[in-house]
Design an enzyme around this catalytic site. Structure first.
Site, short mmCIF file in Angstrom:
data_model
loop_
_atom_site.label_atom_id
_atom_site.label_comp_id
_atom_site.label_asym_id
_atom_site.label_seq_id
_atom_site.Cartn_x
_atom_site.Cartn_y
_atom_site.Cartn_z
N GLU A 78 0.86 -1.17 0.05
CA GLU A 78 -0.02 0.04 0.16
C GLU A 78 0.75 1.16 0.11
OE1 GLU A 78 -3.06 -2.66 1.61
OE2 GLU A 78 -1.09 -2.41 2.34
N THR A 79 0.37 2.25 -0.77
CA THR A 79 0.94 3.66 -0.62
C THR A 79 -0.33 4.64 -0.16
OG1 THR A 79 2.28 3.35 -2.33
CG2 THR A 79 1.71 5.63 -1.79
#
Length: 327
Positions: A78-79
């Site tokens: 994830e970002t």
């Protein structure tokens, strides 16, 4: 479907009016198309451990497609993107993207974002408006490192359905019912998104995880699960667990530290009646994939929320590709 955020959740993030502004801090960044991307590893004090997350502190001008493309380019599970902020109130609007889809909530990227902000604006309490709801994060310095504690939305769980959830999951994992720990029944746990929780009887079975990626991806997509949270209780007299979290719907084989699943697991333990007094649960994750991570979950019998604590350390930006040789 993949853990894509429904439009109603996005609307829920617009209740606070955020002043405009840009974050000027360039350290620990790379600049794909002028977007500053920070990289942190969460739930560890060692950059070689933990779960890497991208953090974009100024994403106000980025559309959904650009955020998804950036998350795919960064390549982590994830970002996190700060799409609006009120620095005076220490309040931020936060969205999360895996390389494949938007995710309603991500614990390790929340910890990474909190550490990044606290490192720049000072420690104290932060408030994140996320697609899963309001998340408060306390930050403080411990041994020179910023430690963050997120407070989840109310966590809960329900027994997993036998024929439509447990059996197909076991087939995809190449496990049998004999592999399961009867004291940890299969449940669907929630603390912002859904996770299938399966307790395994023997630690070696967890270590030997080798699952059918496509089959588990399709099942998770159909059931709306973000991860499958596989746990082994270290000792019957302690709430210490080893954990692994397959994450095929996010485009990665496995997550080395999953704060959202840890928070949901807290709701699971409460549903099982194991939270009769204030207690701390330790989850050791990532050991079997070479990125050991430590997640601490604090639970109280009178509070349905879980508090997940960890540190995060900066990672260097990847080296730029070497220029092509001249003729």
């Amino acid at each position: 479907m993949d853990a894509i955020v429904p439009p109603c959740h996005r609307e829920a993030m617009t209740t606070h009016t955020f002043p405009t502004g840009r974050n000027p801090h360039p350290d620990n960044t790379e600049r794909p198309d002028a977007v500053e991307v920070l990289r942190y590893s969460a739930f560890t004090t060692d950059p070689a451990g933990g779960n890497p997350a991208g953090v974009v502190l100024d994403a106000a001008s980025l559309g959904d497609a650009r955020m998804l493309a950036l998350a795919a380019e960064v390549g982590y599970s994830e970002t996190a993107f700060v799409t609006a902020h009120d620095h005076a109130a220490r309040r931020y609007r936060l969205r999360y993207f895996s390389p494949r889809a938007e995710v309603a909530f991500c614990g390790h990227a929340t910890i990474a974002t909190a550490v990044a902000l606290a490192s720049r604006t000072g420690t104290g309490e932060l408030l994140f408006d996320t697609p899963a709801g309001e998340i408060r994060v306390g930050t403080g310095l411990v041994d020179g490192l910023v430690r963050a504690t997120l407070t989840s939305v109310p966590a809960r769980s329900r027994p997993a359905e036998d024929t439509t959830e447990v059996e197909p999951a076991l087939r995809a994992l190449r496990w049998t019912r004999d592999d399961l720990d009867d004291a940890l029944p299969p449940h669907i746990a929630f603390a912002g998104n859904d996770h299938l929780v399966l307790g395994v009887r023997i630690r070696a079975r967890l270590a030997a995880l080798d699952y059918d990626f496509d089959a588990l991806h399709d099942l998770m997509r159909d059931r709306g699960w973000t991860t499958v949270h596989l746990v082994h209780r270290v000792s019957p007299d302690r709430l210490d667990f080893d954990a692994r979290d397959p994450f095929p719907v996010g485009g990665v084989v496995e997550d080395p530290a999953t704060g959202a699943a840890a928070a949901a697991f807290g709701g699971y333990l409460r549903t099982l009646g194991l939270v009769s007094q204030p207690l701390r649960v330790h989850l050791r994750q990532g050991e079997d994939m070479g990125r050991p991570s430590d997640l601490y979950v604090d639970l109280h019998p009178d509070d349905p929320r879980a508090r997940v604590t960890g540190t995060a350390v900066p990672l260097p930006a990847p080296a730029a590709p070497a220029p092509a040789p001249g003729r």
